[in-house]
Write a protein that holds these residues in place. Sequence first.
Motif, PDB file in Angstrom:
ATOM      1  N   ALA A  51     -24.051   9.963 -16.144  1.00 17.96           N
ATOM      2  CA  ALA A  51     -22.751  10.341 -15.591  1.00 17.96           C
ATOM      3  C   ALA A  51     -21.692   9.306 -15.940  1.00 17.96           C
ATOM      4  O   ALA A  51     -21.990   8.129 -16.129  1.00 17.96           O
ATOM      5  CB  ALA A  51     -22.854  10.483 -14.074  1.00 17.96           C
ATOM      6  N   THR A  52     -20.456   9.785 -15.992  1.00 19.21           N
ATOM      7  CA  THR A  52     -19.300   8.920 -16.216  1.00 19.21           C
ATOM      8  C   THR A  52     -18.651   8.629 -14.866  1.00 19.21           C
ATOM      9  O   THR A  52     -18.410   9.540 -14.077  1.00 19.21           O
ATOM     10  CB  THR A  52     -18.289   9.603 -17.151  1.00 19.21           C
ATOM     11  N   VAL A  53     -18.384   7.361 -14.622  1.00 19.02           N
ATOM     12  CA  VAL A  53     -17.785   6.941 -13.350  1.00 19.02           C
ATOM     13  C   VAL A  53     -16.304   7.270 -13.371  1.00 19.02           C
ATOM     14  O   VAL A  53     -15.577   6.869 -14.283  1.00 19.02           O
ATOM     15  CB  VAL A  53     -18.004   5.433 -13.121  1.00 19.02           C
ATOM     16  N   THR A  54     -15.837   8.019 -12.373  1.00 21.88           N
ATOM     17  CA  THR A  54     -14.428   8.395 -12.306  1.00 21.88           C
ATOM     18  C   THR A  54     -13.661   7.587 -11.259  1.00 21.88           C
ATOM     19  O   THR A  54     -12.457   7.411 -11.385  1.00 21.88           O
ATOM     20  CB  THR A  54     -14.280   9.890 -11.981  1.00 21.88           C
ATOM     21  N   LYS A  55     -14.364   7.102 -10.230  1.00 23.74           N
ATOM     22  CA  LYS A  55     -13.699   6.368  -9.159  1.00 23.74           C
ATOM     23  C   LYS A  55     -14.746   5.588  -8.379  1.00 23.74           C
ATOM     24  O   LYS A  55     -15.902   5.991  -8.294  1.00 23.74           O
ATOM     25  CB  LYS A  55     -12.982   7.366  -8.237  1.00 23.74           C
ATOM     26  N   MET A  56     -14.312   4.477  -7.792  1.00 25.81           N
ATOM     27  CA  MET A  56     -15.200   3.673  -6.950  1.00 25.81           C
ATOM     28  C   MET A  56     -14.427   3.236  -5.714  1.00 25.81           C
ATOM     29  O   MET A  56     -13.235   2.953  -5.798  1.00 25.81           O
ATOM     30  CB  MET A  56     -15.691   2.443  -7.715  1.00 25.81           C
ATOM     31  N   GLU A  57     -15.106   3.224  -4.561  1.00 27.03           N
ATOM     32  CA  GLU A  57     -14.451   2.752  -3.342  1.00 27.03           C
ATOM     33  C   GLU A  57     -15.498   2.269  -2.352  1.00 27.03           C
ATOM     34  O   GLU A  57     -16.685   2.545  -2.486  1.00 27.03           O
ATOM     35  CB  GLU A  57     -13.574   3.824  -2.717  1.00 27.03           C
ATOM     36  N   VAL A  58     -15.017   1.539  -1.361  1.00 25.08           N
ATOM     37  CA  VAL A  58     -15.881   1.047  -0.290  1.00 25.08           C
ATOM     38  C   VAL A  58     -15.526   1.803   0.982  1.00 25.08           C
ATOM     39  O   VAL A  58     -14.357   1.897   1.355  1.00 25.08           O
ATOM     40  CB  VAL A  58     -15.703  -0.474  -0.074  1.00 25.08           C
TER      41      VAL A  58
END
Length: 141
Positions: free
Chosen positions: A52-59
């Motif tokens: 998969a391709t990472v589109t967004k990251m958050e905590v």
Amino acid sequence: MSQNYYRGYRSSSWSVGEILSVLFVGFIILCICGRFLYSCSYALSDETTYTATVTKMEVKNKSNDSKYLVFTRLVDTDEVRVFQITDSYSHARFDSSDLYGTIEEGKTYVFTVYGYRSEYLSEYENILSAEEVPESAAEIQ
């Protein structure tokens, strides 16, 4: 004599308050057991691999607990998936912060995950490992 014989004898009928108390305690015990069984099945679920391709990251912060969330788009089906990165006692992984720090938005990875997606419990599949796919290989797929 009959009055003394029945003294201390309790009628078999329960009051509404007693019935509600027993039902409430039973419900709480059932919820605790259900959550425990869900946790066990989550931890013991099969590992799955996704590219998969990472589109967004958050905590995601919740009181004293934090989850690292990784939003992705699967390479082969274009399906959107959200994964979490948390420490895992059952899989002996305690470096969730380090793993989260190695993942970058816009890059493609092969993720090894376990667990289930549960909207009701706000649970996500947990990432155990992430191996970056070289850009040339990601373009071919």
